[in-house]
Design a protein around this motif. Sequence first.
Motif, PDB file in Angstrom:
ATOM      1  N   GLY A 178       0.831  -1.191   0.000  1.00 49.60           N
ATOM      2  CA  GLY A 178       0.000   0.000   0.000  1.00 49.60           C
ATOM      3  C   GLY A 178       0.863   1.236   0.000  1.00 49.60           C
ATOM      4  N   PHE A 179       0.221   2.374  -0.215  1.00 47.65           N
ATOM      5  CA  PHE A 179       0.931   3.641  -0.356  1.00 47.65           C
ATOM      6  C   PHE A 179       0.516   4.625   0.733  1.00 47.65           C
ATOM      7  CE2 PHE A 179       1.043   8.005  -2.005  1.00 47.65           C
ATOM      8  CZ  PHE A 179       2.388   8.117  -2.330  1.00 47.65           C
ATOM      9  N   SER A 180       1.504   5.316   1.326  1.00 47.26           N
ATOM     10  CA  SER A 180       1.261   6.368   2.311  1.00 47.26           C
ATOM     11  C   SER A 180       0.522   5.772   3.512  1.00 47.26           C
ATOM     12  CB  SER A 180       0.507   7.532   1.659  1.00 47.26           C
ATOM     13  OG  SER A 180       0.562   8.695   2.440  1.00 47.26           O
ATOM     14  N   ALA A 181      -0.701   6.198   3.796  1.00 50.87           N
ATOM     15  CA  ALA A 181      -1.450   5.563   4.880  1.00 50.87           C
ATOM     16  C   ALA A 181      -1.559   4.065   4.648  1.00 50.87           C
ATOM     17  CB  ALA A 181      -2.843   6.187   4.986  1.00 50.87           C
ATOM     18  N   GLY A 182      -1.703   3.667   3.387  1.00 50.98           N
ATOM     19  CA  GLY A 182      -1.744   2.245   3.051  1.00 50.98           C
ATOM     20  C   GLY A 182      -0.420   1.553   3.294  1.00 50.98           C
ATOM     21  N   GLY A 214       5.216   5.052   3.625  1.00 55.04           N
ATOM     22  CA  GLY A 214       4.334   5.074   4.781  1.00 55.04           C
ATOM     23  C   GLY A 214       4.988   5.692   6.006  1.00 55.04           C
ATOM     24  N   GLY A 215       4.304   5.586   7.130  1.00 59.26           N
ATOM     25  CA  GLY A 215       4.827   5.978   8.428  1.00 59.26           C
ATOM     26  C   GLY A 215       4.858   4.751   9.324  1.00 59.26           C
ATOM     27  N   PRO A 270       9.136 -11.204   5.600  1.00 56.72           N
ATOM     28  CA  PRO A 270      10.021 -10.390   4.745  1.00 56.72           C
ATOM     29  C   PRO A 270       9.307  -9.126   4.276  1.00 56.72           C
ATOM     30  CG  PRO A 270      10.075 -12.692   4.078  1.00 56.72           C
ATOM     31  CD  PRO A 270       8.952 -12.561   5.068  1.00 56.72           C
ATOM     32  N   MET A 271      10.089  -8.072   4.103  1.00 57.26           N
ATOM     33  CA  MET A 271       9.497  -6.790   3.759  1.00 57.26           C
ATOM     34  C   MET A 271      10.450  -5.996   2.879  1.00 57.26           C
ATOM     35  SD  MET A 271       7.905  -4.014   6.461  1.00 57.26           S
ATOM     36  CE  MET A 271       6.954  -5.322   7.261  1.00 57.26           C
ATOM     37  N   LEU A 272       9.886  -5.386   1.846  1.00 56.82           N
ATOM     38  CA  LEU A 272      10.592  -4.392   1.042  1.00 56.82           C
ATOM     39  C   LEU A 272       9.893  -3.066   1.262  1.00 56.82           C
ATOM     40  CD1 LEU A 272      12.606  -3.465  -1.170  1.00 56.82           C
ATOM     41  CD2 LEU A 272      10.860  -4.101  -2.860  1.00 56.82           C
ATOM     42  N   VAL A 273      10.612  -2.090   1.804  1.00 57.67           N
ATOM     43  CA  VAL A 273      10.055  -0.786   2.121  1.00 57.67           C
ATOM     44  C   VAL A 273      10.596   0.224   1.114  1.00 57.67           C
ATOM     45  CG1 VAL A 273       9.775   0.975   3.894  1.00 57.67           C
ATOM     46  CG2 VAL A 273      10.027  -1.440   4.556  1.00 57.67           C
ATOM     47  N   LEU A 274       9.703   0.839   0.353  1.00 55.80           N
ATOM     48  CA  LEU A 274      10.093   1.843  -0.626  1.00 55.80           C
ATOM     49  C   LEU A 274       9.654   3.220  -0.153  1.00 55.80           C
ATOM     50  CD1 LEU A 274       9.121  -0.914  -2.287  1.00 55.80           C
ATOM     51  CD2 LEU A 274       9.787   0.481  -4.246  1.00 55.80           C
ATOM     52  N   THR A 275      10.431   4.242  -0.515  1.00 53.23           N
ATOM     53  CA  THR A 275      10.034   5.597  -0.161  1.00 53.23           C
ATOM     54  C   THR A 275      10.580   6.580  -1.182  1.00 53.23           C
ATOM     55  OG1 THR A 275       9.813   7.131   1.701  1.00 53.23           O
ATOM     56  CG2 THR A 275      12.004   6.250   1.272  1.00 53.23           C
ATOM     57  N   GLU A 276      10.176   7.835  -1.020  1.00 54.00           N
ATOM     58  CA  GLU A 276      10.589   8.913  -1.918  1.00 54.00           C
ATOM     59  C   GLU A 276      11.192  10.054  -1.105  1.00 54.00           C
ATOM     60  OE1 GLU A 276       8.392  11.290  -0.916  1.00 54.00           O
ATOM     61  OE2 GLU A 276       7.115   9.783  -0.013  1.00 54.00           O
ATOM     62  N   GLY A 277      11.552  11.144  -1.790  1.00 59.46           N
ATOM     63  CA  GLY A 277      12.316  12.182  -1.141  1.00 59.46           C
ATOM     64  C   GLY A 277      11.557  13.068  -0.177  1.00 59.46           C
ATOM     65  N   GLN A 278      10.253  13.135  -0.275  1.00 60.77           N
ATOM     66  CA  GLN A 278       9.499  14.072   0.556  1.00 60.77           C
ATOM     67  C   GLN A 278       9.147  13.529   1.931  1.00 60.77           C
ATOM     68  OE1 GLN A 278       6.362  15.106  -2.248  1.00 60.77           O
ATOM     69  NE2 GLN A 278       7.109  17.206  -2.259  1.00 60.77           N
ATOM     70  N   THR A 279       8.900  12.247   2.039  1.00 57.03           N
ATOM     71  CA  THR A 279       8.555  11.658   3.338  1.00 57.03           C
ATOM     72  C   THR A 279       9.650  10.698   3.802  1.00 57.03           C
ATOM     73  OG1 THR A 279       7.306   9.837   2.325  1.00 57.03           O
ATOM     74  CG2 THR A 279       6.099  11.865   2.802  1.00 57.03           C
ATOM     75  N   ILE A 280      10.845  10.950   3.346  1.00 50.69           N
ATOM     76  CA  ILE A 280      11.952  10.023   3.564  1.00 50.69           C
ATOM     77  C   ILE A 280      12.276   9.825   5.039  1.00 50.69           C
ATOM     78  CG2 ILE A 280      13.749  11.801   3.363  1.00 50.69           C
ATOM     79  CD1 ILE A 280      15.394   9.776   1.754  1.00 50.69           C
ATOM     80  N   GLU A 281      12.087  10.864   5.855  1.00 52.72           N
ATOM     81  CA  GLU A 281      12.472  10.760   7.255  1.00 52.72           C
ATOM     82  C   GLU A 281      11.648   9.721   8.006  1.00 52.72           C
ATOM     83  OE1 GLU A 281      15.101  12.038   8.738  1.00 52.72           O
ATOM     84  OE2 GLU A 281      15.670  12.868   6.800  1.00 52.72           O
ATOM     85  N   TYR A 282      10.397   9.542   7.630  1.00 50.90           N
ATOM     86  CA  TYR A 282       9.580   8.523   8.283  1.00 50.90           C
ATOM     87  C   TYR A 282      10.168   7.130   8.053  1.00 50.90           C
ATOM     88  CZ  TYR A 282       6.238  12.405   8.100  1.00 50.90           C
ATOM     89  OH  TYR A 282       5.625  13.630   8.205  1.00 50.90           O
TER      90      TYR A 282
END
Length: 322
Positions: free
Chosen positions: A165-169, A201-202, A250-262
């Motif tokens: 899922g994305f963001s909240a998802g 996500g967070g 197992p988990m693959l966690v993807l993120t982008e530059g704007q919410t990277i700190e979470y």
Amino acid sequence: MSILEMEHKRARVPQLACFKKVALAVAIVLFGPWTWAPAVARDVSEHLDLAYFDGEGFSDEKHRLDLILPEGRPATATMLWIHGGAWAFGDRKNDLELARAFAREGVAVASMSYRLSRGDWRGEEFPSTGVQHPAHIRDVARAFAWLHNNADTYGLEKSRLFVSGFSAGGHLSALLAMDERYLAAHGLSLSDIRAALPVAGGYDMEDYYLAIEEGMGQDVAIGHVLGVFGPREGLADASPMSYLQGASIPMLVLTEGQTIEYTRVFDTAVTESGKGDLIRFSYYNEETHASLLASLSLEESPARNEMLQFISLMVGETGSSD
């Protein structure tokens, strides 16, 4: 200020300087309208508006999912997809083209809706209507259980069920894969999830609360974060990171530059816990929150390709258990 500016503004993240330029694009991508998605895709098979729950409190709008299957061939795996929208906005229909993009590559997608928190983002009591945690994650568990119980009907392998899922998802997909209580309520266990792929996500809701408080003030932190998750002392209960020591999926966690700190907070905790072989991270620093999501639906998508490769690896590791 847009909804997603409120959700993601953080003073110590320099990339937020460009966020206002893409706020409208983010809102369009996450919250509609959806007219850009074709009504029917000819190269996939679609089963729309399937009810995954029909018990007490049934929502005819939200307790449904769209199941998108590869056309003319068995699915190599199946992914439960949870939309974004700050736990308060959005719908499965927003991500219909994303589901089709994965299905064209052989991965079936069950894109779900779930009950939402609603209310005022200006610091007033929130939600004025809607639900609070754990209602969102309970719906996710219901949808996963439905998918598991109905897999045979649609020619899907129960041993190849993923959650993403994305963001909240992204938060909800990680929580489902790390807190065993929600699947246990349906007679399932974490081992029924082959792997999880949270996106942008967070993962530490206390850290998230402090970030919103620092960047936007206490009223917004109370109205938004506590409005969704309830009293502050309960934030740990809603945090995937709280269950890190017992993590087994197992988990693959993807993120982008704007919410990277979470994601960095989670990454650091994973490293310190010695779980780095189980949970891996991938950073798309040049992407925005909106553009990373949008890219997953494009014909060429490095992020989608990475997710597909991870799914393929995990399916390969099931071996003879299929």
